[in-house]
Design a protein around this motif. Structure first.
Motif, PDB file in Angstrom:
ATOM      1  N   ASP A 209      42.491  98.614  51.903  1.00 58.94           N
ATOM      2  CA  ASP A 209      41.053  98.423  51.770  1.00 58.94           C
ATOM      3  C   ASP A 209      40.703  97.063  52.345  1.00 58.94           C
ATOM      4  O   ASP A 209      41.100  96.029  51.807  1.00 58.94           O
ATOM      5  CB  ASP A 209      40.676  98.518  50.288  1.00 58.94           C
ATOM      6  CG  ASP A 209      39.214  98.238  50.020  1.00 58.94           C
ATOM      7  OD1 ASP A 209      38.463  97.934  50.969  1.00 58.94           O
ATOM      8  OD2 ASP A 209      38.812  98.302  48.840  1.00 58.94           O
ATOM      9  N   ASP A 210      39.941  97.034  53.435  1.00 58.73           N
ATOM     10  CA  ASP A 210      39.702  95.776  54.144  1.00 58.73           C
ATOM     11  C   ASP A 210      38.504  94.995  53.604  1.00 58.73           C
ATOM     12  O   ASP A 210      38.120  93.978  54.200  1.00 58.73           O
ATOM     13  CB  ASP A 210      39.521  96.041  55.641  1.00 58.73           C
ATOM     14  CG  ASP A 210      38.309  96.901  55.930  1.00 58.73           C
ATOM     15  OD1 ASP A 210      37.252  96.354  56.260  1.00 58.73           O
ATOM     16  OD2 ASP A 210      38.423  98.137  55.833  1.00 58.73           O
ATOM     17  N   ALA A 211      37.919  95.407  52.490  1.00 57.50           N
ATOM     18  CA  ALA A 211      36.779  94.679  51.926  1.00 57.50           C
ATOM     19  C   ALA A 211      37.266  93.483  51.108  1.00 57.50           C
ATOM     20  O   ALA A 211      36.992  93.349  49.914  1.00 57.50           O
ATOM     21  CB  ALA A 211      35.930  95.614  51.071  1.00 57.50           C
ATOM     22  N   ILE A 212      38.003  92.609  51.759  1.00 53.39           N
ATOM     23  CA  ILE A 212      38.572  91.416  51.118  1.00 53.39           C
ATOM     24  C   ILE A 212      37.639  90.239  51.377  1.00 53.39           C
ATOM     25  O   ILE A 212      37.263  89.966  52.520  1.00 53.39           O
ATOM     26  CB  ILE A 212      39.977  91.116  51.678  1.00 53.39           C
ATOM     27  CG1 ILE A 212      40.915  92.304  51.466  1.00 53.39           C
ATOM     28  CG2 ILE A 212      40.541  89.847  51.051  1.00 53.39           C
ATOM     29  CD1 ILE A 212      41.244  92.614  50.030  1.00 53.39           C
ATOM     30  N   GLU A 213      37.275  89.540  50.310  1.00 51.59           N
ATOM     31  CA  GLU A 213      36.363  88.409  50.422  1.00 51.59           C
ATOM     32  C   GLU A 213      37.139  87.091  50.408  1.00 51.59           C
ATOM     33  O   GLU A 213      38.240  87.018  49.856  1.00 51.59           O
ATOM     34  CB  GLU A 213      35.356  88.425  49.272  1.00 51.59           C
ATOM     35  CG  GLU A 213      34.461  89.652  49.254  1.00 51.59           C
ATOM     36  CD  GLU A 213      33.592  89.768  50.496  1.00 51.59           C
ATOM     37  OE1 GLU A 213      33.236  88.714  51.076  1.00 51.59           O
ATOM     38  OE2 GLU A 213      33.284  90.905  50.899  1.00 51.59           O
ATOM     39  N   PRO A 214      36.551  86.032  50.997  1.00 50.28           N
ATOM     40  CA  PRO A 214      37.251  84.741  51.032  1.00 50.28           C
ATOM     41  C   PRO A 214      37.615  84.177  49.670  1.00 50.28           C
ATOM     42  O   PRO A 214      38.585  83.419  49.562  1.00 50.28           O
ATOM     43  CB  PRO A 214      36.267  83.832  51.779  1.00 50.28           C
ATOM     44  CG  PRO A 214      35.514  84.772  52.678  1.00 50.28           C
ATOM     45  CD  PRO A 214      35.356  86.029  51.867  1.00 50.28           C
ATOM     46  N   ALA A 220      41.173  85.878  54.384  1.00 48.51           N
ATOM     47  CA  ALA A 220      40.405  87.115  54.312  1.00 48.51           C
ATOM     48  C   ALA A 220      40.084  87.693  55.689  1.00 48.51           C
ATOM     49  O   ALA A 220      40.185  88.902  55.900  1.00 48.51           O
ATOM     50  CB  ALA A 220      39.122  86.890  53.518  1.00 48.51           C
ATOM     51  N   TYR A 221      39.687  86.852  56.641  1.00 49.50           N
ATOM     52  CA  TYR A 221      39.282  87.378  57.945  1.00 49.50           C
ATOM     53  C   TYR A 221      40.468  87.997  58.677  1.00 49.50           C
ATOM     54  O   TYR A 221      40.344  89.070  59.284  1.00 49.50           O
ATOM     55  CB  TYR A 221      38.635  86.282  58.788  1.00 49.50           C
ATOM     56  CG  TYR A 221      37.268  85.873  58.274  1.00 49.50           C
ATOM     57  CD1 TYR A 221      36.165  86.699  58.461  1.00 49.50           C
ATOM     58  CD2 TYR A 221      37.098  84.675  57.581  1.00 49.50           C
ATOM     59  CE1 TYR A 221      34.914  86.330  57.982  1.00 49.50           C
ATOM     60  CE2 TYR A 221      35.855  84.306  57.093  1.00 49.50           C
ATOM     61  CZ  TYR A 221      34.757  85.140  57.290  1.00 49.50           C
ATOM     62  OH  TYR A 221      33.534  84.788  56.809  1.00 49.50           O
ATOM     63  N   ALA A 222      41.621  87.343  58.625  1.00 49.78           N
ATOM     64  CA  ALA A 222      42.814  87.922  59.241  1.00 49.78           C
ATOM     65  C   ALA A 222      43.216  89.206  58.524  1.00 49.78           C
ATOM     66  O   ALA A 222      43.599  90.195  59.161  1.00 49.78           O
ATOM     67  CB  ALA A 222      43.958  86.912  59.218  1.00 49.78           C
ATOM     68  N   LEU A 223      43.134  89.205  57.198  1.00 46.29           N
ATOM     69  CA  LEU A 223      43.511  90.394  56.431  1.00 46.29           C
ATOM     70  C   LEU A 223      42.596  91.568  56.746  1.00 46.29           C
ATOM     71  O   LEU A 223      43.056  92.713  56.876  1.00 46.29           O
ATOM     72  CB  LEU A 223      43.479  90.083  54.934  1.00 46.29           C
ATOM     73  CG  LEU A 223      44.607  89.199  54.415  1.00 46.29           C
ATOM     74  CD1 LEU A 223      44.304  88.725  52.993  1.00 46.29           C
ATOM     75  CD2 LEU A 223      45.943  89.940  54.458  1.00 46.29           C
ATOM     76  N   ARG A 224      41.308  91.320  56.884  1.00 42.27           N
ATOM     77  CA  ARG A 224      40.379  92.411  57.177  1.00 42.27           C
ATOM     78  C   ARG A 224      40.744  93.115  58.483  1.00 42.27           C
ATOM     79  O   ARG A 224      40.811  94.347  58.556  1.00 42.27           O
ATOM     80  CB  ARG A 224      38.946  91.877  57.259  1.00 42.27           C
ATOM     81  CG  ARG A 224      38.352  91.440  55.939  1.00 42.27           C
ATOM     82  CD  ARG A 224      37.011  90.769  56.200  1.00 42.27           C
ATOM     83  NE  ARG A 224      36.407  90.234  54.982  1.00 42.27           N
ATOM     84  CZ  ARG A 224      35.302  89.500  54.972  1.00 42.27           C
ATOM     85  NH1 ARG A 224      34.702  89.195  56.124  1.00 42.27           N
ATOM     86  NH2 ARG A 224      34.800  89.052  53.833  1.00 42.27           N
ATOM     87  N   GLY A 225      40.944  92.331  59.523  1.00 36.62           N
ATOM     88  CA  GLY A 225      41.295  92.936  60.808  1.00 36.62           C
ATOM     89  C   GLY A 225      42.631  93.643  60.762  1.00 36.62           C
ATOM     90  O   GLY A 225      42.786  94.751  61.287  1.00 36.62           O
ATOM     91  N   PHE A 226      43.618  92.990  60.119  1.00 31.25           N
ATOM     92  CA  PHE A 226      44.937  93.615  60.018  1.00 31.25           C
ATOM     93  C   PHE A 226      44.869  94.922  59.246  1.00 31.25           C
ATOM     94  O   PHE A 226      45.480  95.924  59.643  1.00 31.25           O
ATOM     95  CB  PHE A 226      45.926  92.665  59.349  1.00 31.25           C
ATOM     96  CG  PHE A 226      47.185  93.353  58.913  1.00 31.25           C
ATOM     97  CD1 PHE A 226      48.155  93.728  59.834  1.00 31.25           C
ATOM     98  CD2 PHE A 226      47.396  93.671  57.576  1.00 31.25           C
ATOM     99  CE1 PHE A 226      49.298  94.398  59.447  1.00 31.25           C
ATOM    100  CE2 PHE A 226      48.545  94.329  57.176  1.00 31.25           C
ATOM    101  CZ  PHE A 226      49.489  94.696  58.109  1.00 31.25           C
ATOM    102  N   LEU A 227      44.148  94.949  58.128  1.00 26.16           N
ATOM    103  CA  LEU A 227      44.097  96.152  57.299  1.00 26.16           C
ATOM    104  C   LEU A 227      43.402  97.298  58.026  1.00 26.16           C
ATOM    105  O   LEU A 227      43.786  98.472  57.858  1.00 26.16           O
ATOM    106  CB  LEU A 227      43.406  95.844  55.972  1.00 26.16           C
ATOM    107  CG  LEU A 227      44.207  94.950  55.029  1.00 26.16           C
ATOM    108  CD1 LEU A 227      43.328  94.437  53.893  1.00 26.16           C
ATOM    109  CD2 LEU A 227      45.423  95.675  54.470  1.00 26.16           C
ATOM    110  N   GLN A 228      42.396  96.999  58.831  1.00 27.70           N
ATOM    111  CA  GLN A 228      41.789  98.071  59.626  1.00 27.70           C
ATOM    112  C   GLN A 228      42.811  98.675  60.579  1.00 27.70           C
ATOM    113  O   GLN A 228      42.895  99.895  60.725  1.00 27.70           O
ATOM    114  CB  GLN A 228      40.576  97.551  60.396  1.00 27.70           C
ATOM    115  CG  GLN A 228      39.364  97.332  59.532  1.00 27.70           C
ATOM    116  CD  GLN A 228      38.057  97.413  60.298  1.00 27.70           C
ATOM    117  OE1 GLN A 228      38.030  97.725  61.504  1.00 27.70           O
ATOM    118  NE2 GLN A 228      36.956  97.142  59.621  1.00 27.70           N
TER     119      GLN A 228
END
Length: 268
Positions: A209-214, A220-228
């Motif tokens: 789930d890429d809805a990770i907040e800072p 968070a920004y790296a995790l969002r892209g990676f998780l997608q």
């Protein structure tokens, strides 16, 4: 365009986040790796690892790095970390063509760096890397476990997750490339509250789930892209370790959370 610097980027946090003397650093790394549990998991294609001082997050990071010793080693490592020291939109490659630590020098992979530099998301910035610890603290672990493997260090600022996923997809071309996402979890909460919040964040990470907040994770920004991209590639996550600085360094009043998570390719 910023020209390449053929002098290695010198360590910025040696002697503070980890020992600055080579023998002491090797001894600390070896102790952390020896103390880490020997877990069973498929060959990692990606890892989430924390990036605080080794006294705080080293045991959690070592759990992930020890897993690499049980698999064929990668031939290159892409390391994504947040921008702690500069305001950054997009992604920053270093100007330096190598990174130095007390254990030696790791070369920046020239082909993948050149490919990344073609993206409109990517700039070259010596400033973004000069004092950034999130990538640096991973390098001695990489050297001790994988040797002198080429790296692609990427400082990730504010960036749209689909764009970062596409950039990472273009760089992550084969099973011989390992992706490391350097991120801590919650910051400066009481121990019990941090544990509950980090457990919820880990559930999101394991669900891709890429809805990770800072405020959940500094990366968070790296995790969002990676998780997608992980969803696109049907990667399989597995939690290796979840603790906080209260568990490792003892102060429960204001802690920082750390997780180690491995991702593997789907079964044939």
């Amino acid at each position: 365009m910023l020209s390449l610097d053929h002098s290695p980027r010198p360590p910025a946090v040696a002697g503070r986040f980890y020992p600055g003397e080579p023998a002491a650093l090797r001894a600390e790394l070896d102790g952390l790796l020896a103390a880490a549990p020997s877990l069973t998991a498929p060959r990692p294609c990606a890892l989430i690892v924390p990036h605080a001082g080794y006294i705080y997050s080293g045991p959690i990071a070592a759990t992930a790095y020890k897993l690499l010793r049980a698999s064929p080693p990668p031939r290159r490592v892409i390391v994504l970390g947040p921008a702690h020291t500069v305001a950054l939109r997009g992604v920053a490659l270093p100007a330096a063509t190598a990174f130095a630590t007390p254990l030696g020098t790791l070369q920046v992979d020239p082909e993948l760096a050149a490919l990344a530099a073609k993206s409109p998301l990517v700039i070259r910035s010596a400033e973004a890397h000069a004092r950034e610890h999130a990538i640096e603290v991973q390098l001695p672990f990489i050297q001790r476990v994988l040797g002198d493997v080429p790296i692609v260090p990427l400082v990730v600022g504010q960036v749209a997750a689909p764009a970062l996923a596409n950039l990472l997809d273009s760089l992550w071309q084969d099973a011989d490339t390992l992706v490391l996402i350097s991120s801590d979890l919650s910051h400066y909460l009481p121990h019990a509250e941090a544990h509950a919040r980090d457990a919820a964040t880990v559930r999101q990470l394991l669900a891709l789930d890429d809805a990770i907040e800072p405020d959940q994770a500094c990366g968070a920004y790296a995790l969002r892209g990676f998780l997608q991209l992980a969803r696109r590639r049907h990667l399989i996550p597995q939690l290796l370790d979840l603790r906080s600085s209260g568990d490792t360094a003892g102060d429960h009043r204001r802690v920082v959370g750390y997780a180690a998570i491995t991702f593997s390719e789907p079964h044939p």
